[in-house]
Design an enzyme around this catalytic site. Structure first.
Site, PDB file in Angstrom:
ATOM      1  N   TYR A  32       0.830  -1.203   0.000  1.00  0.00           N
ATOM      2  CA  TYR A  32       0.000   0.000   0.000  1.00  0.00           C
ATOM      3  C   TYR A  32       0.864   1.253   0.000  1.00  0.00           C
ATOM      4  O   TYR A  32       2.072   1.208   0.247  1.00  0.00           O
ATOM      5  CB  TYR A  32      -0.939  -0.002   1.208  1.00  0.00           C
ATOM      6  CG  TYR A  32      -0.298   0.382   2.529  1.00  0.00           C
ATOM      7  CD1 TYR A  32      -0.494   1.652   3.069  1.00  0.00           C
ATOM      8  CD2 TYR A  32       0.496  -0.513   3.241  1.00  0.00           C
ATOM      9  CE1 TYR A  32       0.085   2.012   4.280  1.00  0.00           C
ATOM     10  CE2 TYR A  32       1.064  -0.171   4.452  1.00  0.00           C
ATOM     11  CZ  TYR A  32       0.858   1.103   4.970  1.00  0.00           C
ATOM     12  OH  TYR A  32       1.439   1.456   6.159  1.00  0.00           O
ATOM     13  N   ARG A  51       8.233   4.026  -4.916  1.00  0.00           N
ATOM     14  CA  ARG A  51       8.316   3.070  -3.808  1.00  0.00           C
ATOM     15  C   ARG A  51       7.296   1.947  -3.980  1.00  0.00           C
ATOM     16  O   ARG A  51       7.571   0.787  -3.663  1.00  0.00           O
ATOM     17  CB  ARG A  51       8.119   3.771  -2.469  1.00  0.00           C
ATOM     18  CG  ARG A  51       8.312   2.819  -1.282  1.00  0.00           C
ATOM     19  CD  ARG A  51       8.291   3.530   0.044  1.00  0.00           C
ATOM     20  NE  ARG A  51       6.994   4.156   0.310  1.00  0.00           N
ATOM     21  CZ  ARG A  51       6.737   4.887   1.397  1.00  0.00           C
ATOM     22  NH1 ARG A  51       7.678   5.082   2.305  1.00  0.00           N
ATOM     23  NH2 ARG A  51       5.549   5.424   1.582  1.00  0.00           N
ATOM     24  N   LYS A 150       6.564  -2.049   1.810  1.00  0.00           N
ATOM     25  CA  LYS A 150       5.404  -1.450   2.490  1.00  0.00           C
ATOM     26  C   LYS A 150       4.193  -2.365   2.335  1.00  0.00           C
ATOM     27  O   LYS A 150       3.302  -2.122   1.510  1.00  0.00           O
ATOM     28  CB  LYS A 150       5.131  -0.049   1.944  1.00  0.00           C
ATOM     29  CG  LYS A 150       4.226   0.794   2.833  1.00  0.00           C
ATOM     30  CD  LYS A 150       4.187   2.227   2.349  1.00  0.00           C
ATOM     31  CE  LYS A 150       3.234   3.085   3.158  1.00  0.00           C
ATOM     32  NZ  LYS A 150       3.699   3.312   4.538  1.00  0.00           N
ATOM     33  N   GLU A 182      12.194   2.503  14.171  1.00  0.00           N
ATOM     34  CA  GLU A 182      11.298   3.559  13.692  1.00  0.00           C
ATOM     35  C   GLU A 182      10.055   3.582  14.571  1.00  0.00           C
ATOM     36  O   GLU A 182       9.897   2.764  15.477  1.00  0.00           O
ATOM     37  CB  GLU A 182      10.916   3.318  12.234  1.00  0.00           C
ATOM     38  CG  GLU A 182      10.301   1.954  11.969  1.00  0.00           C
ATOM     39  CD  GLU A 182      10.220   1.614  10.489  1.00  0.00           C
ATOM     40  OE1 GLU A 182      10.325   2.526   9.642  1.00  0.00           O
ATOM     41  OE2 GLU A 182      10.044   0.420  10.177  1.00  0.00           O
TER      42      GLU A 182
END
Length: 286
Positions: A32, A51, A150, A182
């Site tokens: 996504y 990306r 992702k 992160e």
């Protein structure tokens, strides 16, 4: 009622349907992107498109549409839903084969599923949270090893958000082998003696599109950037901290595991970077 996009059709959200055999639903076999919208325009669409293609390539998954077609769908949804400030969510899964199976379906027989929808967020750029700053807690990072892809498998980040909520904090920073990776849905930074410190890109973190833009703007503004690992103790001793993501831009962090940073208010570097990012991104929006 919101208009959404499902496999070539623009539909009212209550009429949108996906097969129960879709691998995104059964296997989290999908990727996504979320692209922010300011003033009715897309922020850093090209970065998100690049990306997205990388994520698809890493999973040997085909895209059902071209980049230009994807842009046209984004713009159509923004127009149909009257979005001035908000986000467009995009998801591609490996599709819906005839039955559940661990093995990938034949791509010549199973078309990928493409879904997009908008989220209307008036005042997104002027969030009051940016004036107050976030509090975060630290949690162990137990996600799979390919965070650079992702994917839609977001269960642990969701758990992290809930752990933070239960602790009375806004978010969580994940820690692996003693070092911060992160945030649950953002990249993490600390600032010490004017130097911006953030973990370097690897398979351990998502290669944030906002991260790349913010670091570029920081260097153009003659700020010093150091890409390296840092610990939670180092973060607690920092002068300030912040996170970046497509939906929050640059967001100051003022407290880590109960320890206030500086005077407990958003720091100068984070605040300035937010101003620069919003100004430059609006200029380049399409």
């Amino acid at each position: 009622m919101r208009t959404v996009y499902v496999n070539g059709d623009y539909l009212p959200e209550n009429e949108a349907r996906i097969s129960i055999f879709d691998r995104g639903f059964l296997m989290a076999d999908g990727v996504y992107e979320v692209t922010s919208v300011l003033d009715g325009k897309l922020i850093d669409f090209d970065g998100h498109a690049v990306r997205l293609q990388r994520s698809l390539d890493e999973l040997e998954m085909a895209s059902p549409v071209s980049k230009d077609e994807l842009l046209a769908i984004h713009r159509e949804l923004i127009a149909r839903n009257g979005i001035d400030q908000g986000m467009v969510y995009l998801q591609i899964t490996r599709g819906a084969p005839a039955d559940r199976d661990f093995a990938y379906p034949d791509p010549d027989e199973t078309t990928p599923t493409l879904v997009l929808f908008t989220q209307n967020k008036p005042g997104l750029a002027d969030s009051p949270v940016a004036q107050k700053g976030l509090s975060v807690i630290s949690i162990d990072d137990i996600r799979w090893g390919r965070r650079d892809i992702k994917t839609v498998q977001l269960l642990y980040p969701s758990m992290g958000k809930m752990l933070a909520k239960k602790a009375g904090a806004d978010d969580a920073w994940m820690v692996q082998d003693g070092y911060v990776t992160e945030g649950t849905s953002n990249n993490a930074y600390i600032v010490k003696d004017g130097k911006i410190i953030t973990r370097e890109r690897s398979q351990d973190i998502l290669h944030g599109i906002t991260r790349a833009a913010v670091l570029r703007f920081a260097q153009e503004a003659q700020m010093v950037v150091e890409e390296r690992n840092f610990t939670i103790d180092e973060a607690k001793a920092a002068d300030e901290a912040f996170v970046t993501s497509a939906s929050t831009f640059v967001m100051p962090v003022v407290e880590i595991d109960g320890t206030k940073l500086g005077d407990g208010t958003p720091g100068r570097v984070a605040s300035r970077l937010r101003e620069i990012y919003l100004e430059e991104s609006r200029k380049a929006a399409i």
